[in-house]
Design an enzyme around this catalytic site. Sequence first.
Site, PDB file in Angstrom:
ATOM      1  N   SER A  63       0.795  -1.234   0.000  1.00 48.96           N
ATOM      2  CA  SER A  63       0.000   0.000   0.000  1.00 48.96           C
ATOM      3  C   SER A  63       0.828   1.284   0.000  1.00 48.96           C
ATOM      4  O   SER A  63       0.256   2.354  -0.197  1.00 48.96           O
ATOM      5  CB  SER A  63      -0.930   0.022   1.209  1.00 48.96           C
ATOM      6  OG  SER A  63      -2.055  -0.754   0.940  1.00 48.96           O
ATOM      7  N   LYS A  66       0.402   3.496  -2.886  1.00 51.18           N
ATOM      8  CA  LYS A  66      -0.785   4.349  -3.053  1.00 51.18           C
ATOM      9  C   LYS A  66      -0.468   5.835  -2.888  1.00 51.18           C
ATOM     10  O   LYS A  66      -1.169   6.692  -3.421  1.00 51.18           O
ATOM     11  CB  LYS A  66      -1.863   3.925  -2.040  1.00 51.18           C
ATOM     12  CG  LYS A  66      -2.345   2.495  -2.262  1.00 51.18           C
ATOM     13  CD  LYS A  66      -3.239   2.006  -1.123  1.00 51.18           C
ATOM     14  CE  LYS A  66      -3.656   0.558  -1.330  1.00 51.18           C
ATOM     15  NZ  LYS A  66      -4.405   0.005  -0.177  1.00 51.18           N
ATOM     16  N   TYR A 188      -3.795  -2.648 -10.153  1.00 48.35           N
ATOM     17  CA  TYR A 188      -3.700  -2.445  -8.698  1.00 48.35           C
ATOM     18  C   TYR A 188      -2.771  -3.475  -8.045  1.00 48.35           C
ATOM     19  O   TYR A 188      -1.885  -3.114  -7.265  1.00 48.35           O
ATOM     20  CB  TYR A 188      -5.107  -2.505  -8.089  1.00 48.35           C
ATOM     21  CG  TYR A 188      -5.101  -2.499  -6.585  1.00 48.35           C
ATOM     22  CD1 TYR A 188      -4.906  -1.321  -5.882  1.00 48.35           C
ATOM     23  CD2 TYR A 188      -5.263  -3.680  -5.865  1.00 48.35           C
ATOM     24  CE1 TYR A 188      -4.874  -1.325  -4.485  1.00 48.35           C
ATOM     25  CE2 TYR A 188      -5.235  -3.686  -4.486  1.00 48.35           C
ATOM     26  CZ  TYR A 188      -5.044  -2.510  -3.805  1.00 48.35           C
ATOM     27  OH  TYR A 188      -4.995  -2.520  -2.432  1.00 48.35           O
ATOM     28  N   TYR A 239      -4.621   3.334   8.098  1.00 46.85           N
ATOM     29  CA  TYR A 239      -5.925   2.690   8.226  1.00 46.85           C
ATOM     30  C   TYR A 239      -6.615   3.007   9.548  1.00 46.85           C
ATOM     31  O   TYR A 239      -6.583   4.140  10.014  1.00 46.85           O
ATOM     32  CB  TYR A 239      -5.773   1.168   8.039  1.00 46.85           C
ATOM     33  CG  TYR A 239      -5.097   0.809   6.748  1.00 46.85           C
ATOM     34  CD1 TYR A 239      -5.585   1.283   5.541  1.00 46.85           C
ATOM     35  CD2 TYR A 239      -3.969   0.008   6.721  1.00 46.85           C
ATOM     36  CE1 TYR A 239      -4.974   0.964   4.348  1.00 46.85           C
ATOM     37  CE2 TYR A 239      -3.354  -0.318   5.530  1.00 46.85           C
ATOM     38  CZ  TYR A 239      -3.858   0.163   4.360  1.00 46.85           C
ATOM     39  OH  TYR A 239      -3.245  -0.146   3.201  1.00 46.85           O
ATOM     40  N   VAL A 257       1.195  -3.823   3.774  1.00 43.10           N
ATOM     41  CA  VAL A 257       1.185  -5.132   4.430  1.00 43.10           C
ATOM     42  C   VAL A 257       2.441  -5.964   4.131  1.00 43.10           C
ATOM     43  O   VAL A 257       2.604  -7.047   4.675  1.00 43.10           O
ATOM     44  CB  VAL A 257      -0.091  -5.959   4.107  1.00 43.10           C
ATOM     45  CG1 VAL A 257      -1.319  -5.307   4.705  1.00 43.10           C
ATOM     46  CG2 VAL A 257      -0.233  -6.204   2.623  1.00 43.10           C
TER      47      VAL A 257
HETATM   48  N1  GLU Z   1      -2.254  -5.255  -1.896  1.00 43.48           N
HETATM   49  C1  GLU Z   1      -2.762  -5.169  -0.555  1.00 43.48           C
HETATM   50  C2  GLU Z   1      -4.250  -5.368  -0.576  1.00 43.48           C
HETATM   51  O1  GLU Z   1      -4.866  -4.903  -1.489  1.00 43.48           O
HETATM   52  C3  GLU Z   1      -2.406  -3.844   0.024  1.00 43.48           C
HETATM   53  C4  GLU Z   1      -2.854  -3.671   1.440  1.00 43.48           C
HETATM   54  C5  GLU Z   1      -1.821  -2.945   2.288  1.00 43.48           C
HETATM   55  O2  GLU Z   1      -0.635  -2.943   1.965  1.00 43.48           O
HETATM   56  O3  GLU Z   1      -2.193  -2.367   3.301  1.00 43.48           O
HETATM   57  O4  GLU Z   1      -4.818  -5.983   0.276  1.00 43.48           O
END
Ligand code: GLU
Length: 303
Positions: A63, A66, A188, A239, A257
């Site tokens: 993530s 992003k 994605y 989050y 993650v």
């Molecule tokens: N590719 C992971 C997902 O879509 C990213 C989530 C993350 O890194 O927090 O679940």
Amino acid sequence: MQIMDALVRAQEAAAPEVGHGRLANYIPSLAAVDPRQFGMVIASCDGQVHVIGDADVRFSVQSISKVFTLTLVVAAEGERIWERVSREPSGNPFNSLLQLDQEVGRPRNPFINAGALVVTDRLHSLTGNACEALGDLLRRESGHDDVVSDPEVARSELEAGHRTSALAHLLASYGNLECPVDQVINQYVAQCAFSMTCRELALAGLFLARDGVLADGTRLLSARQTKRVNAVMLTCGTYDSAGEFAYRVGLPAKSGVGGGILAIIPDRGVACVWSPALGPTGSSAAGLAALDAFTTYSDWTVF
Ligand code: GLU
């Protein structure tokens, strides 16, 4: 305290957490990573880089990507993305379907999975290839031509990514995707699968500490846009633990993650920490402890 001394304190503070916690085993290839690794880098705006531990081991940025896709969309067309995505903390798990449905297909923020899918969709429309645009930025700013998306990690997430697919289809059902759903999902998972070291990520993110100015002195974001991307990182980048993270670390940050966390210290530099074992809300437990200690012992903080 000198930066290197604060890094040592950070590593000490993180040590009890290293290797404890769960791996992102819903993405099978991330479950195979050795959880006992820990690396941290401080890159400062004046060009100095301080490292400790496994700072040159590549890991899956997940993530953290992003932040860069949002940056590219804001750089291309300013505020328009906010017509399709809100910018409030979600207070919910990053892959929640319920909240997206209740809020009729408008994601709470660009860093939960639903919001990131919309940002990637827009970047793909704008550039013709979201991952290429992201890769170009990451390679240029990190100074490493071999920064690429790991096809094995992308495939692994795609095969197990039922929630991501569900979110993308739910967005499409509300008319909040422009590109074909499968294209958006593929882009994605590929963007999340970029593999980078702490050092590379810290250098790639430095423009966020330099008011939007890239390594070559050109501007990617205006100072105002940079302030806003950082603000969204502070409120939404970790989050449903964004409040706890702000309390303990007090920096704009984005976790992934894969166990990485990128944190921005405006006008000073960037901290990037990585340790794969995750706490309950999906951010690196050791990374959080390390950043907490670093901001406590150094004066590198915004508060
Ligand atoms: N590719 C992971 C997902 O879509 C990213 C989530 C993350 O890194 O927090 O679940």
